[in-house]
Design an enzyme around this catalytic site. Structure first.
Site, PDB file in Angstrom:
ATOM      1  N   GLU A 155       0.860  -1.193   0.000  1.00 57.87           N
ATOM      2  CA  GLU A 155       0.000   0.000   0.000  1.00 57.87           C
ATOM      3  C   GLU A 155       0.890   1.233   0.000  1.00 57.87           C
ATOM      4  O   GLU A 155       1.880   1.304   0.736  1.00 57.87           O
ATOM      5  CB  GLU A 155      -0.923   0.045   1.223  1.00 57.87           C
ATOM      6  CG  GLU A 155      -1.792   1.314   1.214  1.00 57.87           C
ATOM      7  CD  GLU A 155      -2.759   1.431   2.384  1.00 57.87           C
ATOM      8  OE1 GLU A 155      -2.768   0.551   3.265  1.00 57.87           O
ATOM      9  OE2 GLU A 155      -3.499   2.439   2.405  1.00 57.87           O
ATOM     10  N   GLU A 171      -7.927   2.090  -3.292  1.00 57.99           N
ATOM     11  CA  GLU A 171      -8.574   1.960  -1.975  1.00 57.99           C
ATOM     12  C   GLU A 171      -9.486   3.163  -1.757  1.00 57.99           C
ATOM     13  O   GLU A 171      -9.026   4.307  -1.770  1.00 57.99           O
ATOM     14  CB  GLU A 171      -7.515   1.914  -0.859  1.00 57.99           C
ATOM     15  CG  GLU A 171      -6.711   0.629  -0.874  1.00 57.99           C
ATOM     16  CD  GLU A 171      -5.831   0.494   0.371  1.00 57.99           C
ATOM     17  OE1 GLU A 171      -6.010   1.286   1.323  1.00 57.99           O
ATOM     18  OE2 GLU A 171      -4.982  -0.413   0.390  1.00 57.99           O
ATOM     19  N   ASP A 215     -11.825   0.670   1.935  1.00 55.53           N
ATOM     20  CA  ASP A 215     -10.854   0.861   3.022  1.00 55.53           C
ATOM     21  C   ASP A 215     -11.579   1.101   4.347  1.00 55.53           C
ATOM     22  O   ASP A 215     -12.724   1.566   4.363  1.00 55.53           O
ATOM     23  CB  ASP A 215     -10.001   2.101   2.671  1.00 55.53           C
ATOM     24  CG  ASP A 215      -8.643   2.070   3.354  1.00 55.53           C
ATOM     25  OD1 ASP A 215      -8.420   1.175   4.186  1.00 55.53           O
ATOM     26  OD2 ASP A 215      -7.831   2.957   3.044  1.00 55.53           O
ATOM     27  N   GLU A 258      -6.086  -4.972   8.352  1.00 56.79           N
ATOM     28  CA  GLU A 258      -5.128  -3.885   8.592  1.00 56.79           C
ATOM     29  C   GLU A 258      -4.649  -3.923  10.036  1.00 56.79           C
ATOM     30  O   GLU A 258      -5.377  -4.376  10.914  1.00 56.79           O
ATOM     31  CB  GLU A 258      -5.797  -2.528   8.359  1.00 56.79           C
ATOM     32  CG  GLU A 258      -6.046  -2.190   6.920  1.00 56.79           C
ATOM     33  CD  GLU A 258      -6.562  -0.765   6.791  1.00 56.79           C
ATOM     34  OE1 GLU A 258      -5.950   0.001   6.039  1.00 56.79           O
ATOM     35  OE2 GLU A 258      -7.566  -0.419   7.441  1.00 56.79           O
TER      36      GLU A 258
END
Ligand code: C2E
Ligand code: CA
Ligand code: CA
Length: 680
Positions: free
Chosen positions: A447, A538, A569, A625
């Site tokens: 990312e 995202e 996201d 995450e």
């Protein structure tokens, strides 16, 4: 007759006054006619009186002359007969007679005709009188028979010679003359009267009557206009009042506006009626969401409802104003804490708007205003600073203004200005954080996360500069700059055979809502030389995605059609509608760190399982995450989560560091390094 009068009236009614402004001339003419009539009458009166007086004088004189003549005759007889001792009496009578004649001749009182008749050069009476006097003189002077003869002539002269007759006739002549004069004066008087009357009548009929009509109609018009004017005056007053209200009030909420607020504070400070009052700036935290999700109608209705709710929180002498957007200002004599509590409580309950429950949250910035306050603008600006701080702290809270806040605000603003140069100078750079497949520990992708290498403040994380970029409208430029730089690095790693990249790019709500988003994104992708399936977009769950014709939805479809995967996201923090989720061409969900960190906590686990089940149902990849610990990675793997990202596997790294990391780790099975996570 009546018909004639009517006709005359109609004719007169048609006569119009041509030059009303010259009416004064006609007034002068009419007054002159009246004055002429009066003066003329007076002069004629005088003339008549004079002629009467002259006539009576003349008659009197002629009678006197006759008497004197008789006396002369008698004296002459007496003298001749011898009754008189001498001629003295006769001479005296003759002298009297001649004196009278003389004074008559010189008298100015006699009418001219009479004067002429008596004493004109060829007047018979004149000669008669002279002869009579001469004969009388002869009687007085003669003697003997001549005396008697002279007396006989004298008597003859008096009686048959016609003197007596002449003098008698004279009286009637004078009377006749008087009658003629009177007649003439009467004629003149009538003429004067008729001329004056004619002038006045003409003036009345042709001038004053039309003038009167004109004046009457003008008066009526003026009265009508005055009534209209009075009515329009009242309307004007009403309109003025409305206008004044409009100028000082917001048309939607009907609350006083910023201008009225400024006036209120200025006046209160001037007349010292403000003593340590609380000034609150209330801002709605989720107003934009209401507007975006439910529409502007609901947003407007919500503002009206909030305005009413705030009004009900304050006393009559307090003040509430609408400042525009989602902000209101209250000024209350009550302590700030009390009024804040009341405002928060009144906004805590959802509002019923058009039959729907619309929940809302509010943030408050506040301070105290009093005699020490300088001017109306500063306290409002300070309250705005405090409000921003309350909003930045997550909302639904109240912050009091402090000078520290002001400094912060100042820094924030200067950051916004510096950001413009930073973007030009390439100070915003992409960092890379690895994403790992939980099944085999292999690198899945990376990312891209922005960092600002600030020349004086050092390295800044997005937390420090993204809010400033958002408010300055710089997010689109920032995203473009980060993507371009990130994809250039990725292409280089591919070209150098280090790694076949799969890059996740963050896209801000403003950026995805931009009508030029797709063409810009595809241009950057094309320039990088990477394939569409090597990049993932995202999107924040909080990004509002409307119906099919919404720009965001159009852009998402465009990305999917171009072969670019889209992931949601921070899943679990927003309010993504599940039904809408199913309709969007999404590839994956990023489970928010707030759901991952508590694992394997039972509550968090059940949510994670539910999300994983939903994702499986929809065919979506799930990326967890914030994975820092091995237990979390194992737990997620056990539940079927495909990919993990977190400090445990690797922190965000600058490009050169990430290149080294890649060289060391690509192709290897990665395991959690908890020490790495703890060094955070
Ligand atoms: P995000 O997209 O959710 O990015 C993940 C954030 O979590 C990053 O913070 C990352 O450093 C942090 N993070 C990752 N793993 C862990 C972990 O194990 N523990 C903890 N405590 N944190 C972890 P970062 O880099 O500060 O970025 C914050 C947010 O800023 C991002 O959240 C993203 O929404 C936004 N952002 C960052 N760069 C960009 C960008 O270039 N464009 C846009 N539009 N947004 C960006
Ligand atoms: Ca992200
Ligand atoms: Ca995230």
């Amino acid at each position: 007759m009546i018909a004639v009068l009517r006709q005359a009236r109609r004719v007169l009614a048609r006569i119009e006054l041509r030059n009303p402004e010259r009416l004064w001339v006609h007034y002068c003419v009419a007054i002159s006619a009246l004055v002429g009539l009066m003066v003329g009458s007076h002069l004629l009166d005088r003339a008549e009186a004079k002629s009467g007086h002259q006539a009576s004088e003349a008659i009197e004189m002629s009678t006197l002359q006759l008497l004197h003549a008789q006396t002369v005759v008698e004296m002459a007889s007496e003298f001749v007969v011898g009754n008189a001792a001498d001629s003295r009496q006769l001479t005296k009578a003759i002298v009297h007679f001649q004196d009278l004649q003389h004074s008559i001749a010189n008298s100015g009182d006699l009418p001219a005709t009479v004067q002429q008749r008596l004493f004109g050069g060829d007047a018979p009476l004149y000669h008669e009188l002279r002869r009579f006097a001469a004969l009388a003189g002869q009687v007085a002077q003669a003697t003997g028979p001549q005396q008697t003869e002279a007396l006989t002539h004298l008597q003859d002269q008096f009686v048959s010679g016609g003197l007596q007759q002449e003098l008698t006739l004279l009286s009637s002549l004078i009377s006749n003359q008087l009658a003629i004069d009177s007649q003439r004066i009467l004629g003149r008087r009538l003429a004067l009267f008729f001329v004056s009357a004619a002038v006045l009548l003409a003036e009345v009929l042709l001038i004053f009557l039309p003038a009167h009509r004109l004046a009457r109609s003008t008066f009526r018009k003026v009265r009508r206009q005055a009534t209209i004017l009075r009515k329009s005056d009242a309307k004007l007053d009403e309109m003025n009042a409305k206008l004044a209200h409009m100028v000082g009030h917001d048309p939607l909420t009907d609350l006083p506006n910023r201008k009225s607020l400024t006036e209120f504070i200025t006046n209160a400070l001037a007349d010292k009626s403000i003593h340590e009052s609380a000034l609150l700036m209330v801002g709605l935290d989720d107003f934009k969401t209401v507007n975006d999700t439910l529409g502007a109608d609901y947003g407007d209705a919500l503002l009206v409802a909030v305005g009413r709710a705030l009004q009900s929180c304050i006393d009559e002498e307090d003040f509430v104003a609408y400042m525009g957007n989602d902000e209101f200002v209250l000024i209350s004599a009550e302590p700030a804490k009390v009024i804040i509590g009341r405002v928060m409580a009144s906004l805590d309950q959802p509002f019923m708007i058009k039959g729907r429950r619309v929940p809302t949250k509010a943030s408050i910035g506040y301070l105290t205003v009093g005699p020490q306050t300088c001017g109306p603008l500063q306290p409002v600006a300070d309250a705005a600073v405090a409000l921003q701080s309350a909003k930045a702290a997550g909302g639904k809270t109240a912050h009091m203004f402090t000078t520290d806040l002001q400094t912060e605000q100042y820094c924030f603003q200067s950051l916004q200005i510096e950001l413009i140069d930073a973007l030009k100078n390439g100070e915003i750079e992409p960092w890379f954080q690895p994403q790992v497949r939980l099944s085999d520990g292999r690198l899945h992708g990376a990312e891209v996360l922005a960092r600002w290498r600030h020349p004086t403040r050092g390295l800044l994380s997005p937390f420090h500069f993204l809010p400033a970029a958002e408010r300055a409208g710089l997010m689109i430029d920032l995203d473009h700059a980060v993507w371009s730089a990130a994809l250039r690095y990725a292409r280089a790693w591919q070209d150098e055979g280090i790694w076949k990249p799969c890059i996740s790019l963050n896209v801000a709500p403003d950026t995805i809502a931009d009508p030029h988003f797709l063409e810009q994104f595809l241009l950057i992708l094309q320039r990088s030389g990477l394939e569409a399936d090597q990049v993932i977009v995202e999107l924040l769950e909080t990004t509002f995605i409307g119906g099919d014709d919404d720009m965001v939805a159009i852009n998402i479809d465009g990305l999917a059609e171009s072969g670019v995967a889209v992931e949601l996201d921070d899943f679990g923090t927003g309010f993504a509608s599940l039904s809408r989720l199913a309709q969007l061409p999404l590839s994956g969900l990023k489970l928010d760190r707030s759901l991952v960190s508590p694992l394997p906590d039972h509550g968090a686990d059940s949510i994670v399982r539910a999300v994983l089940a939903l994702a499986a149902e929809l065919g979506l990849l799930v990326i967890a995450e914030g994975v820092e610990e091995a237990t979390q990675a194992k737990h997620l793997n056990d539940r079927g989560c495909a990919v993990a990202q977190g400090y445990g596997f690797g922190r965000p790294m600058p490009a050169d560091e990430f290149q080294n990391w890649l060289q060391a780790n690509v192709g290897k099975a990665l395991i959690i390094n908890q020490d790495l996570a703890k060094s955070a």
